[in-house]
Design a protein around this motif. Structure first.
Motif, mmCIF file in Angstrom:
data_model
loop_
_atom_site.group_PDB
_atom_site.id
_atom_site.type_symbol
_atom_site.label_atom_id
_atom_site.label_comp_id
_atom_site.label_asym_id
_atom_site.label_seq_id
_atom_site.Cartn_x
_atom_site.Cartn_y
_atom_site.Cartn_z
ATOM 1 N N PHE A 128 -43.568 19.576 6.607
ATOM 2 C CA PHE A 128 -42.815 19.772 5.362
ATOM 3 C C PHE A 128 -43.245 18.805 4.275
ATOM 4 O O PHE A 128 -43.138 19.096 3.082
ATOM 5 C CB PHE A 128 -41.307 19.659 5.631
ATOM 6 C CG PHE A 128 -40.804 18.261 5.904
ATOM 7 C CD1 PHE A 128 -40.254 17.494 4.891
ATOM 8 C CD2 PHE A 128 -40.870 17.723 7.191
ATOM 9 C CE1 PHE A 128 -39.769 16.220 5.143
ATOM 10 C CE2 PHE A 128 -40.393 16.458 7.458
ATOM 11 C CZ PHE A 128 -39.853 15.693 6.433
ATOM 12 N N TYR A 129 -43.760 17.625 4.674
ATOM 13 C CA TYR A 129 -44.226 16.661 3.680
ATOM 14 C C TYR A 129 -45.432 17.176 2.895
ATOM 15 O O TYR A 129 -45.747 16.661 1.826
ATOM 16 C CB TYR A 129 -44.602 15.345 4.360
ATOM 17 C CG TYR A 129 -43.452 14.370 4.540
ATOM 18 C CD1 TYR A 129 -42.461 14.229 3.571
ATOM 19 C CD2 TYR A 129 -43.384 13.561 5.669
ATOM 20 C CE1 TYR A 129 -41.437 13.331 3.740
ATOM 21 C CE2 TYR A 129 -42.353 12.647 5.841
ATOM 22 C CZ TYR A 129 -41.376 12.530 4.872
ATOM 23 O OH TYR A 129 -40.360 11.625 5.032
ATOM 24 N N LYS A 130 -46.118 18.177 3.415
ATOM 25 C CA LYS A 130 -47.276 18.731 2.722
ATOM 26 C C LYS A 130 -46.880 19.355 1.391
ATOM 27 O O LYS A 130 -47.722 19.530 0.508
ATOM 28 C CB LYS A 130 -47.964 19.772 3.618
ATOM 29 C CG LYS A 130 -49.319 20.231 3.115
ATOM 30 C CD LYS A 130 -50.353 19.116 3.127
ATOM 31 C CE LYS A 130 -51.724 19.638 2.712
ATOM 32 N NZ LYS A 130 -52.714 18.541 2.618
ATOM 33 N N GLY A 131 -45.624 19.670 1.225
ATOM 34 C CA GLY A 131 -45.168 20.271 -0.020
ATOM 35 C C GLY A 131 -44.423 19.328 -0.940
ATOM 36 O O GLY A 131 -43.830 19.767 -1.930
ATOM 37 N N ILE A 132 -44.447 18.011 -0.632
ATOM 38 C CA ILE A 132 -43.686 17.045 -1.439
ATOM 39 C C ILE A 132 -44.642 16.087 -2.144
ATOM 40 O O ILE A 132 -45.342 15.304 -1.503
ATOM 41 C CB ILE A 132 -42.699 16.270 -0.543
ATOM 42 C CG1 ILE A 132 -41.720 17.251 0.110
ATOM 43 C CG2 ILE A 132 -41.941 15.224 -1.364
ATOM 44 C CD1 ILE A 132 -40.762 16.620 1.083
ATOM 45 N N PRO A 133 -44.688 16.117 -3.465
ATOM 46 C CA PRO A 133 -45.664 15.321 -4.224
ATOM 47 C C PRO A 133 -45.194 13.908 -4.533
ATOM 48 O O PRO A 133 -45.160 13.488 -5.696
ATOM 49 C CB PRO A 133 -45.823 16.143 -5.501
ATOM 50 C CG PRO A 133 -44.460 16.718 -5.713
ATOM 51 C CD PRO A 133 -43.921 17.018 -4.333
ATOM 52 N N GLY A 134 -44.814 13.155 -3.511
ATOM 53 C CA GLY A 134 -44.384 11.781 -3.717
ATOM 54 C C GLY A 134 -44.966 10.892 -2.650
ATOM 55 O O GLY A 134 -45.907 11.263 -1.949
ATOM 56 N N ALA A 135 -44.416 9.696 -2.509
ATOM 57 C CA ALA A 135 -44.843 8.759 -1.479
ATOM 58 C C ALA A 135 -43.697 8.524 -0.501
ATOM 59 O O ALA A 135 -42.544 8.896 -0.755
ATOM 60 C CB ALA A 135 -45.294 7.439 -2.095
ATOM 61 N N ILE A 136 -44.011 7.883 0.616
ATOM 62 C CA ILE A 136 -43.027 7.664 1.676
ATOM 63 C C ILE A 136 -41.836 6.843 1.171
ATOM 64 O O ILE A 136 -40.681 7.115 1.544
ATOM 65 C CB ILE A 136 -43.690 6.980 2.884
ATOM 66 C CG1 ILE A 136 -44.721 7.916 3.530
ATOM 67 C CG2 ILE A 136 -42.650 6.541 3.900
ATOM 68 C CD1 ILE A 136 -44.136 9.205 4.093
ATOM 69 N N GLY A 137 -42.087 5.855 0.327
ATOM 70 C CA GLY A 137 -40.976 5.063 -0.202
ATOM 71 C C GLY A 137 -39.978 5.918 -0.962
ATOM 72 O O GLY A 137 -38.763 5.768 -0.817
ATOM 73 N N GLY A 138 -40.491 6.828 -1.790
ATOM 74 C CA GLY A 138 -39.619 7.734 -2.518
ATOM 75 C C GLY A 138 -38.910 8.696 -1.589
ATOM 76 O O GLY A 138 -37.745 9.051 -1.812
ATOM 77 N N ALA A 139 -39.606 9.121 -0.521
ATOM 78 C CA ALA A 139 -38.986 10.011 0.458
ATOM 79 C C ALA A 139 -37.803 9.324 1.129
ATOM 80 O O ALA A 139 -36.767 9.951 1.388
ATOM 81 C CB ALA A 139 -40.013 10.444 1.499
ATOM 82 N N LEU A 140 -37.930 8.023 1.416
ATOM 83 C CA LEU A 140 -36.831 7.269 1.995
ATOM 84 C C LEU A 140 -35.659 7.157 1.021
ATOM 85 O O LEU A 140 -34.497 7.306 1.407
ATOM 86 C CB LEU A 140 -37.303 5.869 2.388
ATOM 87 C CG LEU A 140 -38.266 5.773 3.571
ATOM 88 C CD1 LEU A 140 -38.805 4.351 3.690
ATOM 89 C CD2 LEU A 140 -37.574 6.189 4.870
ATOM 90 N N ARG A 141 -35.972 6.900 -0.234
ATOM 91 C CA ARG A 141 -34.918 6.719 -1.228
ATOM 92 C C ARG A 141 -34.191 8.021 -1.537
ATOM 93 O O ARG A 141 -32.978 8.034 -1.793
ATOM 94 C CB ARG A 141 -35.522 6.135 -2.514
ATOM 95 C CG ARG A 141 -34.541 5.911 -3.654
ATOM 96 C CD ARG A 141 -33.400 5.004 -3.292
ATOM 97 N NE ARG A 141 -33.804 3.636 -3.030
ATOM 98 C CZ ARG A 141 -32.968 2.677 -2.637
ATOM 99 N NH1 ARG A 141 -31.684 2.944 -2.429
ATOM 100 N NH2 ARG A 141 -33.405 1.451 -2.405
ATOM 101 N N MET A 142 -34.921 9.143 -1.512
ATOM 102 C CA MET A 142 -34.343 10.429 -1.907
ATOM 103 C C MET A 142 -34.009 11.336 -0.717
ATOM 104 O O MET A 142 -33.495 12.430 -0.896
ATOM 105 C CB MET A 142 -35.334 11.178 -2.811
ATOM 106 C CG MET A 142 -35.606 10.512 -4.142
ATOM 107 S SD MET A 142 -34.196 10.631 -5.252
ATOM 108 C CE MET A 142 -34.198 12.391 -5.593
ATOM 109 N N ASN A 143 -34.321 10.881 0.512
ATOM 110 C CA ASN A 143 -34.226 11.771 1.667
ATOM 111 C C ASN A 143 -34.951 13.076 1.352
ATOM 112 O O ASN A 143 -34.401 14.177 1.456
ATOM 113 C CB ASN A 143 -32.770 12.055 2.051
ATOM 114 C CG ASN A 143 -32.666 12.859 3.350
ATOM 115 O OD1 ASN A 143 -33.546 12.801 4.206
ATOM 116 N ND2 ASN A 143 -31.598 13.630 3.481
ATOM 117 N N ALA A 144 -36.216 12.935 0.949
ATOM 118 C CA ALA A 144 -37.002 14.088 0.524
ATOM 119 C C ALA A 144 -37.096 15.121 1.633
ATOM 120 O O ALA A 144 -37.187 14.779 2.826
ATOM 121 C CB ALA A 144 -38.406 13.631 0.116
ATOM 122 N N GLY A 145 -37.075 16.374 1.220
ATOM 123 C CA GLY A 145 -37.159 17.442 2.204
ATOM 124 C C GLY A 145 -37.658 18.731 1.590
ATOM 125 O O GLY A 145 -37.703 18.890 0.367
#
Length: 318
Positions: A128-145
């Motif tokens: 699923f991360y293949k479709g998210i244009p950010g970095a891991i730090g932002g994913a942690l802050r936003m609970n990217a999904g």
């Protein structure tokens, strides 16, 4: 505009900083919108210890902002007062894999690159991360999904440095992830995430990620100057549909535009200012609220100050 040079106030302690420090630094090129004013002081730490040292010695009255890859961020035209920190380099992009499929990854690692590299090692659960244009730090802050999966689903621990320079080891409970939210203190700067994956076939994962990429290419304005999803989805609703039904598909204001391809994306058509983009976003929110009674809330993080004599008053508080 130009800010006061903070380095002239700090004294000799900055001599022991190993990362790069730049005053009145143009940060627009480090954001996907490519707009906005300068950072009063821009800092690229060498590693976690360097970041902790800098924050420990930085006067407490100096504000700190973290920008990551700048993919879900709008920097206002007046620039950002205080220190802007951007993690980069090997110390913040390394990946370590243990035999039990535990994966440690630096916070500056781009989500898409992480998904690709970990799949090549036969570790599943991160396509699923293949479709998210950010970095891991932002994913942690936003609970990217995306595609029914979220960061919290695989996360088992994280590390962060607080404003006082203290390093913290965090559990999922400490992070308290919800939909695009995180309960960790706002001043925590994430430096590492630790996940647990599962065994997978590299070729099958390659196909899976190809489908994620194809969906993104087909449905989002990936080749435009944009900031990703503009508004959070209200409960039971799709933000893009509300914007579309309000008549904003392709609508332009100055150099800013609501994407005709996906109406939850705002675009810099080439000569937009941050003011154009934010005004357009507020116009959309106001119209949707007027028509439906539903409040759209920004997913894009807006930072910095307006230019002199400019103010954009939101019709809501966030």
């Amino acid at each position: 505009m130009a800010f006061e040079d903070l380095l002239s106030r700090f004294g000799d302690w900055t001599d022991d900083v190993r990362g790069r420090l730049n005053s009145n630094f143009d940060i627009a090129p480090y954001t996907w919108f490519r707009v906005g004013g300068p950072a009063q002081l821009f800092f690229n730490p060498a590693d976690e210890a360097d970041l902790a040292y800098f924050l420990k010695h930085l006067p407490s009255d100096i504000p700190v902002t973290v920008i990551g890859l700048g993919s879900n961020m709008l920097v206002r035209d007046g620039g950002v007062e205080g220190v802007v920190i951007r993690l980069s380099g090997k110390a913040f992009t390394s990946i370590e894999v243990e035999d039990d499929l535990t994966v440690s990854v630096g916070a500056a690692m781009p989500d898409m690159r992480f998904a690709t590299q970990i799949a090549k090692q036969g570790i599943a659960g991160f396509s699923f991360y293949k479709g998210i244009p950010g970095a891991i730090g932002g994913a942690l802050r936003m609970n990217a999904g995306a595609h029914g999966a979220e960061t919290k689903d695989r996360l088992i621990a994280a590390r962060a440095v607080d404003r006082a320079g203290v390093i913290h080891d965090l559990t999922p409970d400490d992070l308290g992830h919800g939909y695009r939210t995180c309960a960790a203190p706002a001043d925590y700067i994430f430096t590492k995430a630790i996940y647990r994956g599962e065994a997978g076939d590299p070729e099958a994962l390659k196909v899976e990620m190809g489908e994620v990429s194809a969906y993104r290419e087909d449905n989002q304005p990936t080749k435009e100057r944009t900031g990703g999803s503009t508004f959070k989805n209200p409960d039971g609703k799709s933000a893009w549909r509300l914007v579309d039904e309000a008549g904003f598909r392709g609508f332009e204001l100055g150099g800013a535009q609501v994407s005709a391809k996906h109406t939850n994306f705002l675009i810099n058509t080439g000569d937009a200012t941050a003011q154009d983009i934010e005004r357009l976003g507020e116009m959309v929110r106001g119209k949707v609220r007027e028509m439906t009674g539903i409040s759209l809330h920004w997913e894009i993080k807006r930072i910095g100050s307006f230019e002199d004599d400019v103010q954009i008053v939101p019709f809501l508080d966030s």
